[in-house]
Design a protein around this motif. Sequence first.
Motif, PDB file in Angstrom:
ATOM      1  N   UNK A   1       0.758  -1.267  -0.029  1.00  0.00           N
ATOM      2  CA  UNK A   1      -0.202   0.101   0.081  1.00  0.00           C
ATOM      3  C   UNK A   1       1.129   1.474  -0.408  1.00  0.00           C
ATOM      4  N   UNK A   2       0.168   2.341  -0.395  1.00  0.00           N
ATOM      5  CA  UNK A   2       0.727   2.654  -0.094  1.00  0.00           C
ATOM      6  C   UNK A   2       0.390   4.905   0.731  1.00  0.00           C
ATOM      7  N   UNK A   3       0.491   5.596   1.414  1.00  0.00           N
ATOM      8  CA  UNK A   3       0.429   6.389   2.010  1.00  0.00           C
ATOM      9  C   UNK A   3       1.014   7.378   2.218  1.00  0.00           C
ATOM     10  N   UNK A   4       0.258   8.514   1.874  1.00  0.00           N
ATOM     11  CA  UNK A   4       1.104   9.807   1.383  1.00  0.00           C
ATOM     12  C   UNK A   4       0.476  10.976   2.850  1.00  0.00           C
ATOM     13  N   UNK A   5       1.750  11.316   2.899  1.00  0.00           N
ATOM     14  CA  UNK A   5       2.227  12.466   3.915  1.00  0.00           C
ATOM     15  C   UNK A   5       2.423  13.837   3.527  1.00  0.00           C
ATOM     16  N   UNK A   6       2.597  14.548   4.165  1.00  0.00           N
ATOM     17  CA  UNK A   6       3.332  16.066   3.546  1.00  0.00           C
ATOM     18  C   UNK A   6       3.851  15.642   4.669  1.00  0.00           C
ATOM     19  N   UNK A   7       5.297  16.753   4.292  1.00  0.00           N
ATOM     20  CA  UNK A   7       6.762  17.637   4.481  1.00  0.00           C
ATOM     21  C   UNK A   7       6.391  18.894   5.742  1.00  0.00           C
ATOM     22  N   UNK A   8       7.168  19.193   6.458  1.00  0.00           N
ATOM     23  CA  UNK A   8       7.206  20.243   7.484  1.00  0.00           C
ATOM     24  C   UNK A   8       7.190  21.714   6.566  1.00  0.00           C
ATOM     25  N   UNK A   9       7.194  21.348   5.254  1.00  0.00           N
ATOM     26  CA  UNK A   9       6.371  22.368   4.465  1.00  0.00           C
ATOM     27  C   UNK A   9       5.712  21.948   2.977  1.00  0.00           C
ATOM     28  N   UNK A  10       5.061  21.430   3.595  1.00  0.00           N
ATOM     29  CA  UNK A  10       3.926  20.883   2.755  1.00  0.00           C
ATOM     30  C   UNK A  10       3.727  19.933   1.421  1.00  0.00           C
ATOM     31  N   UNK A  11       4.996  19.541   1.412  1.00  0.00           N
ATOM     32  CA  UNK A  11       5.120  18.896   0.288  1.00  0.00           C
ATOM     33  C   UNK A  11       5.024  17.297  -0.101  1.00  0.00           C
ATOM     34  N   UNK A  12       4.214  16.961  -0.884  1.00  0.00           N
ATOM     35  CA  UNK A  12       3.723  15.614  -0.628  1.00  0.00           C
ATOM     36  C   UNK A  12       4.492  14.857  -0.644  1.00  0.00           C
ATOM     37  N   UNK A  13       4.409  13.450  -0.072  1.00  0.00           N
ATOM     38  CA  UNK A  13       5.546  12.358  -0.134  1.00  0.00           C
ATOM     39  C   UNK A  13       4.671  11.086  -0.019  1.00  0.00           C
TER      40      UNK A  13
END
Length: 259
Positions: free
Chosen positions: A241-253
Motif C-alpha cells: 500500500x501507499x500512505x500519503x503524507x506531507x513534510x513540514x513545508x507541505x510537500x506531498x510524499x
Amino acid sequence: MPSHLFAICFRATRPADLARFWSGVLGWEPDDGPTGGQDGGIAILPPDAGGFRIRFLPGGEPRTGRNRAHFDLTSDSPEQQRRTVARALELGGAHLDVGQLPEEEHVVLADPDGNEFCVIEAGNKFLADTGSVGALACDGTQAVGYFWSEALGWPLVWDQDEETAIQSPDGGTKITWGGPPVAPKTGPNRLYFELALPAGADAEAELDRLVALGAKRVDAGGEDAGREDTGGGDAGEGDDDRVMMLDPDGNEFSVRTPR
C-alpha cells in the motif's frame, strides 16, 4: 532502520512519453519488474542498484507555476554538457528562460511536460562524484532539510545561510533546499518523493516516527487513513500500500508499506 528513498515520482500528462525522454537523456533502463508499472505508471532504473528509481505517474493537473524541485545533471566536460543539451533537445526538450544571467554556465531546459531541469557545467565541485543526476534541487526551508536528513538517515553535507543539502552515506545524488523565501504552493507538486520500508519493518511505527519528526498524514482519520492500494494481483514484491503524507513545508510524499 528508517525508510529509504525508493523513487522520485513525476505526475505526468503523458507518462510513457516522459519516461522515454528521461530514459534517453540519462541512459537509464525501463523497470520491467512488478513495481515498474504500478499506479498506471512507468519507471526507469538507475545504473547503480542502490540508487532511486524515477517513476512517471498519470496526473492531469494543469501547470500553475514553477516546480518546487528540479534535477541538476552533471557534465564531465564542456563537450559532454553540449551533448546532453543536444540530446535533450532532440528528444523533445526546450530551452527555458528563468532569469539566468548570460555569464552563468549552466543550461536551463524543460522536458516535454514543461518540468525544469539544469545541465550543469563541468568542474562543479559541489556535484563532483555524484553521478549523472547530481542533485535534486528543491525550494524549501532549513527545517525541511533537517526533516529529510532525519527521515532518510542521510547526513547533512551543507548547512549554511539556511541552505541545506543531504546525501546518502553511500554517495550519489544530493538533495538540496535553497532556503527562504519559499514561494507558496499553488497545487499538488509535480515531483514528489516515494519512500519504502526495509523488509520486516513495523509500518505503523515508521509512520509514527515520521509524524514525530514533523510530517503529517494526509488523512488522519484512522489507522488505514491516507492509504492507497498499489498492489497488482497476487502477493509478492508489488503487494503493498501507499500512505500519503506531507513534510513540514507541505510537500506531498508517499510511503510504501506492506499489507
